[in-house]
Write an enzyme that holds these catalytic residues in place. Structure first.
Site, short mmCIF file in Angstrom:
data_model
loop_
_atom_site.label_atom_id
_atom_site.label_comp_id
_atom_site.label_asym_id
_atom_site.label_seq_id
_atom_site.Cartn_x
_atom_site.Cartn_y
_atom_site.Cartn_z
CB ALA B 44 1.26 -10.29 -7.64
CB SER B 284 -5.64 -8.07 13.80
OG SER B 284 -6.59 -8.51 13.10
NE ARG B 337 -10.15 -3.83 6.69
CZ ARG B 337 -9.17 -4.25 6.03
NH1 ARG B 337 -8.56 -3.92 5.05
NH2 ARG B 337 -8.61 -5.70 6.50
CD GLU B 432 -1.59 -2.29 -2.21
OE1 GLU B 432 -0.72 -3.31 -1.76
OE2 GLU B 432 -1.75 -1.51 -1.92
NE ARG B 442 -6.93 -4.81 0.56
CZ ARG B 442 -6.74 -5.45 1.65
NH1 ARG B 442 -7.47 -6.67 1.85
NH2 ARG B 442 -6.33 -4.90 2.52
CG LEU B 448 -2.88 -11.81 2.13
CD1 LEU B 448 -2.47 -12.58 3.19
CD2 LEU B 448 -1.50 -11.16 1.52
#
Lengths: 261, 644, 252
Positions: B44, B284, B337, B432, B442, B448
């Site tokens: 950002a 990941s 998640r 963020e 999220r 990103l």
């Protein structure tokens, strides 16, 4: 500053000079070696002395030889410049370094190896090259039977400072070819009878082997030449031809004279 | 104070275009008369600083790291979403918008999320033009993958280091502006306060981390791009230096804090190996595509595993509990998640965790290796397996991996309006560190996207409007407000340096982390949260009595640096707990035990909690005041998530 | 395990500095090297001694902030990892570990083991970018890039700017770093318009920073945590010579 001088004052450019001169010197080694093979000929030095005359009197080769001297000087001077700059890039060294974990010994010791070679070149050239050009060299007269190339009569002609010049003619009556030449061969064979001289030569050739083991392939890289298809060939030539075969044959010359002649 | 989100009128798809047209422009000749301060140089910050400098503004950019390229955006692995529909699989701006709103469990603003989806396509173009080496197919076009359970393949990636490649793109754009003299970069500087003049943000106070110099910097606007505050939990996947100081000090100067308790907990991290653990390493999420999650069926068996008397491979199939597959037959190991993390926690809370600490579950690839062959598994996950082996010294080809959930991302942050402006005029929050686009949870590969959207494509427009409104009148760091703010910072520094107790700052941080993880982690309840407030208050009081901070200000002082960050984490921790206590519903990554369905699943309460909780600072040791921004859904229907 | 640490301590850039020996006792094999230092620092802090300063941030091997020259090698004895990924199981009980900062004129020591690597930033500021503004960009798929080229560019782009190449090089040369940055953009079509300007500007800045020259020892390649290859350096040379000797573009 022009683009050229800027290029050559950059680290890449200075290394380019090292690479170009280094590779040129490597190429010279091949020619030098082929020429010096005449030393192994059992003709009382006729071929070798003729070759010496040719190398010092044929104009194109003379031009190349000036290039060669310049290369030696440039290679040494730039090595000094670069080494000084590289030392300045790390004024405080490490207490512990493990160079052997990431690089070859020769790549880390090019400076020392190069210094040995420079000393060698100075001794070598003052003994042979300077002697040949300005020294009081004896001459040799070779009379070769035109019908039988192995039948050569050698007459030593001591230095007299006036009358002796290089000459070559055919004596049709005798059926022989006569060559009168500076007898560098004699100087060589006498030098190589001295043990310290042999040791210097052998040690220097070992140094040259290590120097070229890194130097030959590194020279190509410095030029930016790096291709996955051809790099193995360069590495192969660098190892076998330039760091083993050529130094070995050169080293064989003093040993040959010391032990066999 | 009434929160004005400044959402433009009109149909969803036209809001942003219309808004852009309505925003005021700054005359090109006047742009160079403005100075913008950017704090943080992650995705950002770097993208904003570069884009604003390109427009002609003068930018002063700050980062605490030794180079802007080290900001923690660099560590993002997975990818970046964009609604390009290159795969012809039915993706569209609307679908990305819808997925994001739904994924956020209906706690984000429709207009913001739609804008995010809309500009997502430009991000990819921008990055490719900068030379970001995204993965490509043999035809030379960009490759995509499906990520985080999305139904379409819209994720662009650069092997396992998309974050680094995107950040290097933004960093290169920033470098170009530094070279052109439009950006002045301050490395190893930490922002310690914002300066307000006539109610508007007009500068910052920073500390040079090497010399200790406390500096004043004036600007017409201040952009905070400082990332998330996951390190409030001590252990997280964040970088060691990631902190809340900039946004917390801004909060204390009047910026409301939005949804502080919204934290994302990532299920596939490498477990803690001991008290010395300093951070957690993420692997990941894609691992769950082929790995099966399980724990032993009985506590006794788990006990034996923990003691090393029994090996995972020796546990028979019928003695294993593949709890995700059992509970969520249709999604199985690919549940979102939060669901995966929470169920893992349940398993080790039940005494069935594995590993020496008992705080891990297995992620088993034995079946995948049998089905696909070791070679195929290696091709897919080789680098992750290597990383796991490197850290744990266990070979995941031979025994199941152990995984542990870890704090990964904070959806909460400074409250901002549609223009990304906080409640302090002239103070903006991007990426963020704002609360805006992800609601209560999220989606993978969206962080990103948001950071870059804010920096490249939103702030250049919205900031112009503000700057045009205030006019190019010069700002001056000689204004008394700077001296006052500087004095405040110096006082804090001196107070900290005067601390000569017995406990290190790290010990406080670790204790805070334990409290937060225990009471404000994956599952929360009223009693625990109430208790946590007390614990944190005690911790804070204790810090100011017994902490030990070494050295002097005028040096590179790690101890002081940390102390600054930890005092802010402690205060933020308390606010997070208050927010969690207030939000008596389960939503997104946030499970409130009092609010669950009969089957024990999260139960959202839209009637009472469909709002953004924006907290206003009221003074030291005084609870913040809650303001509500009610969320209006005109385009999507609110549904309950189900993965059964 | 119990270890002896010989650590370089230096108060600031002007201080002479020297080695100080510390005991690191009851260290777990599972700790990372930096966690081991954390433990030592925690002990020092408790005793009221200044903790050992070292740079670190992400602790997962991607930010490039951690450094340390450990027992004669940058990032320690293992290949293809950064110091933060190095674990204590790579050491033996009772071992003495010497820890030094990166050594180079262009990387002056700030304090203890932390050095200033802003030279790397300045090299990239000199030209390590594609000059495109935000917005007004054609669609990403308008530029097809052969996969092999894209992959090779990616390999160069994995550099994390840690400086291990400089630390490993006996000449403190930054060639591997600089060439990786140049290569990435020189390989891609996006980087072509500025290709020859870029290489000249970045090499000039590299020299101005006082890095040494590359003598092709290959130490950088071996010690690079991201295994960036020497090929990059040769690419840089080709482009540089090409720019200087055969191109019209001149930079000042």
């Amino acid at each position: 500053m022009s683009n050229f001088s800027k290029a050559f004052s950059s680290t890449l450019g200075k290394k380019l000079i090292m690479g170009l001169t280094g590779l040129f010197l490597s190429l010279f080694l091949v020619v030098h070696l082929i020429g010096n093979l005449q030393l192994f000929k059992d003709d009382g030095g006729k071929a070798f002395n003729e070759y010496s005359f040719f190398m010092t009197h044929f104009t194109p080769i003379k031009i190349v030889s000036y290039l060669l001297y310049a290369s030696i000087i440039l290679h040494a001077v730039y090595a000094l410049i670069l080494t000084t700059a590289n030392k300045k890039a790390r004024p405080v060294g490490y207490a512990v370094t493990k160079g052997e974990a990431n690089s070859t010994w020769s790549s880390r010791n090019m400076g020392i190896l190069g210094t040995i070679l420079l000393i060698f070149i100075v001794v070598h050239m003052s003994n042979f090259w300077a002697q040949y050009h300005w020294g009081k060299l004896p001459y040799a007269r070779y009379e070769m039977n035109l019908n039988d190339a192995t039948d050569v009569q050698v007459t030593e002609l001591p230095f007299d400072g006036k009358h002796l010049v290089h000459s070559q003619y055919v004596d049709t009556q005798k059926g022989t070819e006569v060559v009168v030449a500076k007898d560098l061969y004699k100087i060589v064979s006498e030098s190589f009878k001295q043990w310290w001289y042999v040791v210097l030569y052998v040690v220097s050739m070992i140094a040259m082997g290590f120097h070229l083991y890194h130097g030959f392939q590194s020279g190509f890289q410095t030029l930016g030449f790096d291709h996955s298809k051809y790099k193995p060939l360069i590495d192969f030539l660098g190892l076998w031809v330039f760091s083993i075969i050529i130094p070995a044959i050169f080293a064989a010359m003093p040993l040959y004279f010391f032990f066999l002649k | 104070m009434i929160l004005d989100s400044k959402i433009p009128e009109g149909p969803l798809a036209e809001k942003w275009s219309k808004h852009k047209f309505n925003l005021k422009l700054v005359n090109p000749a006047n742009k160079r008369k403005y100075t913008v301060i950017v704090i943080g140089t992650g995705l950002a910050g770097a993208s904003a600083a570069a884009s604003l400098a390109e427009l002609g503004y003068n930018v002063k950019a700050f980062c605490f790291q030794d180079s802007p390229r080290r900001a923690h955006s660099i560590a993002a692995q997975g990818g970046v979403n964009a609604a390009k529909n290159y795969r012809n699989d039915g993706d569209s701006v609307y679908r990305l918008f819808y997925d994001t709103i739904k994924g956020g469990d209906y706690r984000a603003r429709e207009a913001n999320v739609y804008r995010l989806a809309e500009v997502s396509v430009d991000i990819i173009d921008q990055c490719v033009a900068q030379g970001v080496p995204f993965a490509r197919e043999y035809g030379g076009l960009l490759d995509n993958r499906s990520f985080g359970g999305a139904q379409v393949s819209r994720t662009f990636y650069a092997r396992g280091q998309t974050g680094q490649q995107l950040l290097l793109g933004a960093y290169s754009a920033l470098n170009r502006q530094i070279n052109e003299g439009k950006v002045k970069m301050y490395n190893r500087h930490e922002m310690l306060d914002i300066v307000k003049v006539d109610g508007k943000a007009q500068g910052v106070i920073t500390r040079n981390l090497i010399t200790g110099e406390i500096e004043s910097h004036a600007g017409h606007a201040v952009l905070l791009c400082t990332g998330g505050y996951g390190n409030v939990f001590y252990l997280s996947t964040n970088a060691m230096g990631s902190n809340t100081t900039a946004i917390w000090r801004a909060h204390k100067k009047g910026a409301f804090f939005g949804n502080p308790c919204y934290t994302q907990i990532h299920p596939t991290c490498i477990p803690v190996s001991g008290d010395h653990q300093s951070k957690l390493t993420l692997m990941s999420e894609s691992l769950r595509n082929d790995g099966r999650v399980w724990v032993p069926k009985t506590r006794e068996m788990a006990e034996k595993v923990r003691k090393g008397q029994l090996k995972a491979a020796d546990i028979k199939e019928e003695d294993r509990d593949y709890f995700l597959e059992r509970k969520y037959p249709s999604f199985g190991n690919l549940v979102p998640r939060d669901v995966a993390s929470r169920n893992a926690k349940e398993a080790f809370d039940d005494g069935r965790g594995v590993g020496s600490s008992g705080k891990a579950v297995y992620l088993d690839f034995a079946d995948a290796i049998k089905r696909l062959g070791k070679h195929a598994v290696e091709a897919k996950y080789g680098n992750l397996f290597d990383m796991y082996y490197q850290i744990t010294d266990e070979n995941p080809y031979e025994m199941p991996m152990r995984i542990y959930p870890a704090v990964h991302y904070t959806m909460g942050g400074l409250w901002v309006d549609y223009n990304l402006q906080t409640t302090v005029p002239g103070l903006y929050a991007l990426g963020e560190c704002n609360f805006s686009d992800h609601g209560a949870n999220r989606l993978g590969a969206s962080a990103l996207m948001q950071g870059l959207a804010d920096g490249y494509f939103v702030i250049p427009y919205t900031l112009g409007d503000y700057l045009a409104t205030i006019g190019p009148k010069p700002v001056d760091d000689k204004h008394p407000a700077f001296a006052e703010a500087k004095k405040g910072v110096e006082e804090t520094v001196n107070k900290l340096l005067a601390l000569n107790g017995t406990k290190t700052v790290d010990e406080y941080h670790r204790e805070l982390g334990n409290i937060m993880w225990e009471y404000c982690g994956m599952a929360r309840n009223e009693a625990g949260l109430t208790k946590a407030i007390g614990l944190i208050q005690e911790l804070k009081a204790d810090f100011w009595k017994n902490a030990k901070v070494l050295g002097v200000n005028e040096e590179f002082n790690m101890s002081l640096e940390k102390a600054h960050r930890v005092i802010d984490f402690i205060e933020l921790g308390e606010l997070m707990v208050r927010d969690a206590l207030n939000r008596a519903e389960s939503c997104g990554g946030h499970f409130r035990e009092e609010s669950q369905t009969e089957e024990g699943e999260a139960k959202r309460n839209d009637d009472e909690f469909a709002y953004v909780a924006a907290w206003e600072y009221k003074g030291d040791n005084v609870p913040q005041e809650l303001h509500k921004e009610h969320l209006v859904y005109e385009n999507v229907k609110l549904t309950q998530r189900s993965y059964k | 395990m119990n270890l002896t640490l010989k650590v370089w301590r230096q108060k600031n850039a002007n201080d002479k500095g020297g080695f100080v020996t510390y005991k690191a006792d009851s260290i777990s094999q599972d700790m990372s090297f930096l966690e081991m230092l954390d433990v030592v620092n925690e002990g020092l802090t408790k005793k009221g001694e200044d903790p050992i300063h070292f740079d670190h941030d992400c602790r997962e091997g991607i930010c490039g902030m951690c450094s340390l020259y450990i027992n004669g090698r940058p990032h320690g004895p293992k290949r293809a990892i950064t110091t933060c990924q190095l674990h204590m199981r790579s050491f033996k009980d009772g071992e003495t570990i010497t820890i030094e900062p990166w050594r180079a004129t262009a990387f002056p020591v700030i304090k203890d083991l932390a050095v200033d690597r802003s030279a790397f930033d300045r090299i990239q500021q000199a030209g390590g970018y594609v000059s495109v503004n935000t917005g007004g960009i054609p669609d990403a798929n308008e530029i097809p890039i052969p996969k092999t080229i894209a992959d090779e560019a990616f390999n160069s782009a994995t550099c994390i700017q840690c400086g291990a190449c400089v630390a490993a090089c006996k000449n403190a040369s930054a060639s591997l770093f600089v060439s990786a940055k140049i290569s990435q953009l020189a390989l891609l079509p996006q980087g072509q318009p500025e290709r020859y300007r870029r290489v000249q500007a970045m090499v000039a800045q590299m020299d101005a920073e006082g890095f040494g020259s590359c003598t092709n020892t290959g130490a950088c390649e071996i010690e690079c945590p991201k295994e960036i290859s020497l090929t990059n350096i040769n690419r840089m040379r080709r482009d540089y010579f090409n720019a200087k000797f055969f191109k019209e573009e001149e930079i000042d």
